[in-house]
Scaffold this motif. Structure first.
Motif, PDB file in Angstrom:
ATOM      1  N   GLU A   1       0.674  -1.068   0.093  1.00  0.00           N
ATOM      2  CA  GLU A   1      -0.153  -0.187  -0.053  1.00  0.00           C
ATOM      3  C   GLU A   1       0.856   1.280   0.135  1.00  0.00           C
ATOM      4  OE1 GLU A   1      -2.572   0.022   3.424  1.00  0.00           O
ATOM      5  OE2 GLU A   1      -0.872  -0.558   4.779  1.00  0.00           O
ATOM      6  N   PRO A   2       1.450   1.466  -1.204  1.00  0.00           N
ATOM      7  CA  PRO A   2       2.480   2.712  -1.207  1.00  0.00           C
ATOM      8  C   PRO A   2       1.972   3.996  -1.092  1.00  0.00           C
ATOM      9  CG  PRO A   2       2.268   1.424  -3.295  1.00  0.00           C
ATOM     10  CD  PRO A   2       1.661   0.782  -2.380  1.00  0.00           C
ATOM     11  N   ARG A   3       0.654   4.131  -1.440  1.00  0.00           N
ATOM     12  CA  ARG A   3       0.292   5.506  -1.188  1.00  0.00           C
ATOM     13  C   ARG A   3      -0.426   5.848  -0.017  1.00  0.00           C
ATOM     14  NH1 ARG A   3      -1.757   8.107  -5.992  1.00  0.00           N
ATOM     15  NH2 ARG A   3      -1.470   6.689  -7.782  1.00  0.00           N
ATOM     16  N   ALA A   4      -0.724   4.710   0.782  1.00  0.00           N
ATOM     17  CA  ALA A   4      -0.747   4.852   2.336  1.00  0.00           C
ATOM     18  C   ALA A   4       0.256   5.263   2.983  1.00  0.00           C
ATOM     19  CB  ALA A   4      -1.658   3.599   2.912  1.00  0.00           C
ATOM     20  N   VAL A   5       1.338   4.572   2.696  1.00  0.00           N
ATOM     21  CA  VAL A   5       2.577   4.833   3.352  1.00  0.00           C
ATOM     22  C   VAL A   5       2.833   6.452   3.131  1.00  0.00           C
ATOM     23  CG1 VAL A   5       5.001   4.372   3.471  1.00  0.00           C
ATOM     24  CG2 VAL A   5       3.325   2.524   3.324  1.00  0.00           C
ATOM     25  N   LEU A   6       3.051   6.709   1.779  1.00  0.00           N
ATOM     26  CA  LEU A   6       3.366   8.042   1.290  1.00  0.00           C
ATOM     27  C   LEU A   6       2.466   9.100   1.989  1.00  0.00           C
ATOM     28  CD1 LEU A   6       4.028   7.537  -2.332  1.00  0.00           C
ATOM     29  CD2 LEU A   6       5.914   8.136  -0.523  1.00  0.00           C
ATOM     30  N   SER A   7       1.254   8.843   2.366  1.00  0.00           N
ATOM     31  CA  SER A   7       0.410   9.700   3.071  1.00  0.00           C
ATOM     32  C   SER A   7       0.889  10.089   4.406  1.00  0.00           C
ATOM     33  CB  SER A   7      -1.151   9.157   2.815  1.00  0.00           C
ATOM     34  OG  SER A   7      -1.803  10.023   3.485  1.00  0.00           O
ATOM     35  N   GLU A   8       1.348   8.751   4.864  1.00  0.00           N
ATOM     36  CA  GLU A   8       1.730   8.924   6.569  1.00  0.00           C
ATOM     37  C   GLU A   8       3.056   9.871   6.585  1.00  0.00           C
ATOM     38  OE1 GLU A   8       1.773   4.915   7.614  1.00  0.00           O
ATOM     39  OE2 GLU A   8      -0.323   4.832   7.183  1.00  0.00           O
ATOM     40  N   PHE A   9       3.655  10.161   5.591  1.00  0.00           N
ATOM     41  CA  PHE A   9       4.934  10.761   5.411  1.00  0.00           C
ATOM     42  C   PHE A   9       4.676  12.180   5.010  1.00  0.00           C
ATOM     43  CE2 PHE A   9       7.171   6.946   5.216  1.00  0.00           C
ATOM     44  CZ  PHE A   9       8.411   7.090   5.974  1.00  0.00           C
ATOM     45  N   GLY A  10       3.218  12.514   4.820  1.00  0.00           N
ATOM     46  CA  GLY A  10       2.911  13.752   4.320  1.00  0.00           C
ATOM     47  C   GLY A  10       2.827  13.919   2.684  1.00  0.00           C
ATOM     48  N   VAL A  11       2.984  13.031   2.117  1.00  0.00           N
ATOM     49  CA  VAL A  11       2.911  13.046   0.415  1.00  0.00           C
ATOM     50  C   VAL A  11       1.821  12.425   0.113  1.00  0.00           C
ATOM     51  CG1 VAL A  11       4.261  12.345  -1.718  1.00  0.00           C
ATOM     52  CG2 VAL A  11       5.537  12.720   0.751  1.00  0.00           C
ATOM     53  N   THR A  12       0.942  13.329  -0.416  1.00  0.00           N
ATOM     54  CA  THR A  12      -0.424  13.038  -1.114  1.00  0.00           C
ATOM     55  C   THR A  12      -0.286  13.250  -2.653  1.00  0.00           C
ATOM     56  OG1 THR A  12      -1.402  13.902   0.912  1.00  0.00           O
ATOM     57  CG2 THR A  12      -2.920  13.613  -1.208  1.00  0.00           C
ATOM     58  N   LEU A  13      -0.515  12.382  -3.316  1.00  0.00           N
ATOM     59  CA  LEU A  13      -0.547  12.215  -4.833  1.00  0.00           C
ATOM     60  C   LEU A  13      -1.698  12.246  -5.329  1.00  0.00           C
ATOM     61  CD1 LEU A  13       2.453   9.687  -5.355  1.00  0.00           C
ATOM     62  CD2 LEU A  13       2.664  12.386  -5.015  1.00  0.00           C
ATOM     63  N   SER A  14      -1.931  12.909  -6.568  1.00  0.00           N
ATOM     64  CA  SER A  14      -3.009  12.711  -7.349  1.00  0.00           C
ATOM     65  C   SER A  14      -3.413  11.279  -7.770  1.00  0.00           C
ATOM     66  CB  SER A  14      -3.207  13.535  -8.772  1.00  0.00           C
ATOM     67  OG  SER A  14      -2.288  13.011  -9.458  1.00  0.00           O
ATOM     68  N   ARG A  15      -4.490  10.723  -8.004  1.00  0.00           N
ATOM     69  CA  ARG A  15      -5.002   9.409  -8.378  1.00  0.00           C
ATOM     70  C   ARG A  15      -4.266   9.017  -9.926  1.00  0.00           C
ATOM     71  NH1 ARG A  15      -5.293   6.283  -4.287  1.00  0.00           N
ATOM     72  NH2 ARG A  15      -5.770   4.680  -5.872  1.00  0.00           N
ATOM     73  N   GLU A  16      -3.882  10.146 -10.602  1.00  0.00           N
ATOM     74  CA  GLU A  16      -3.665  10.065 -11.899  1.00  0.00           C
ATOM     75  C   GLU A  16      -2.007   9.577 -11.898  1.00  0.00           C
ATOM     76  OE1 GLU A  16      -5.340  12.728 -10.903  1.00  0.00           O
ATOM     77  OE2 GLU A  16      -7.166  11.731 -11.876  1.00  0.00           O
ATOM     78  N   LYS A  17      -1.326   9.948 -10.892  1.00  0.00           N
ATOM     79  CA  LYS A  17       0.209   9.774 -10.755  1.00  0.00           C
ATOM     80  C   LYS A  17       0.353   8.393 -10.308  1.00  0.00           C
ATOM     81  CE  LYS A  17       3.238  12.965  -9.740  1.00  0.00           C
ATOM     82  NZ  LYS A  17       3.920  13.974  -9.240  1.00  0.00           N
ATOM     83  N   GLN A  18       1.249   7.844 -11.086  1.00  0.00           N
ATOM     84  CA  GLN A  18       1.433   6.229 -10.756  1.00  0.00           C
ATOM     85  C   GLN A  18       2.687   6.371  -9.874  1.00  0.00           C
ATOM     86  OE1 GLN A  18       3.382   4.224 -14.249  1.00  0.00           O
ATOM     87  NE2 GLN A  18       3.564   2.519 -13.085  1.00  0.00           N
TER      88      GLN A  18
END
Length: 202
Positions: free
Chosen positions: A136-153
């Motif tokens: 779950e890389p997006r969830a991990v990134l979110s916990e680091f404060g990095v929120t990416l658009s759904r369009e970005k791979q």
């Protein structure tokens, strides 16, 4: 009984406090030479640490030809700057773009490019990061404060003993006209792992 004098180390995080305590004990027992310890710390913070990687990133931002070389043969390009040695023999640079965000993990152990990033952070070696970064890389990134658009791979790279990765974060807006030294100051260790972004100039 309460006391009103402050503990001088109470501002340290738990890991840093433990390291400080261990260093104090070993020094008092005569097992560690403080000067030698200072030199080791200096090497990893100044000579074999994230500042090296930041110089690589800043040069890639400033010099398109170097960026192309870095993409083609990161080991040689990084080596040309004098950043070689332990865990820096086989490198690959991966570039963040408007379409792709890269994240590095080592699922089997904690392989890490010490020549350009120094010592790995504690969280990088934790079982939780090593498993969740893949699942779950997006969830991990979110916990680091990095929120990416759904369009970005999000592309996850698994380091091994044979190959280690350096993320080249996107150059931040507002950094035009900065010197390479000023650009390097915007590059964080986490951004070169992919768990963060480069800082925006003040």
């Amino acid at each position: 009984m309460p006391h009103d004098h402050a503990d001088p180390d109470n501002h340290l995080d738990p890991m840093e406090a433990r390291v400080r305590a261990l260093e104090t004990i070993l020094t008092r027992k005569g097992l560690v030479d403080p000067a030698a310890m200072d030199r080791i710390i200096e090497v990893y913070s100044e000579e074999v640490g994230p500042k090296n990687g930041a110089q690589v990133v800043a040069r890639a931002w400033a010099e398109p030809e170097f960026a192309e070389w870095l993409a083609r043969d990161a080991t040689a390009a990084i080596g040309s700057m004098g950043f070689t040695g332990r865990q820096g023999e086989h490198m690959q640079a991966v570039f963040n773009t408007d379409q792709v965000h890269n994240l590095v993990v080592c699922t089997l152990c904690s392989c890490y490019p010490g020549a350009v990033l120094g010592l790995p952070p504690v969280w990088y070696k934790s079982p939780a990061y090593r498993s969740r970064a893949v699942m779950e890389p997006r969830a991990v990134l979110s916990e680091f404060g990095v929120t990416l658009s759904r369009e970005k791979q999000v592309r996850v790279w698994d380091s091994t003993a044979e190959l280690r990765y350096l993320v080249i974060p996107q150059r931040p807006a507002g950094s035009d006209g900065l010197s390479q030294a000023e650009l390097a100051a915007l590059v964080t260790r986490d951004s070169m792992i992919g768990a963060g972004l480069a800082q925006v100039p003040a």
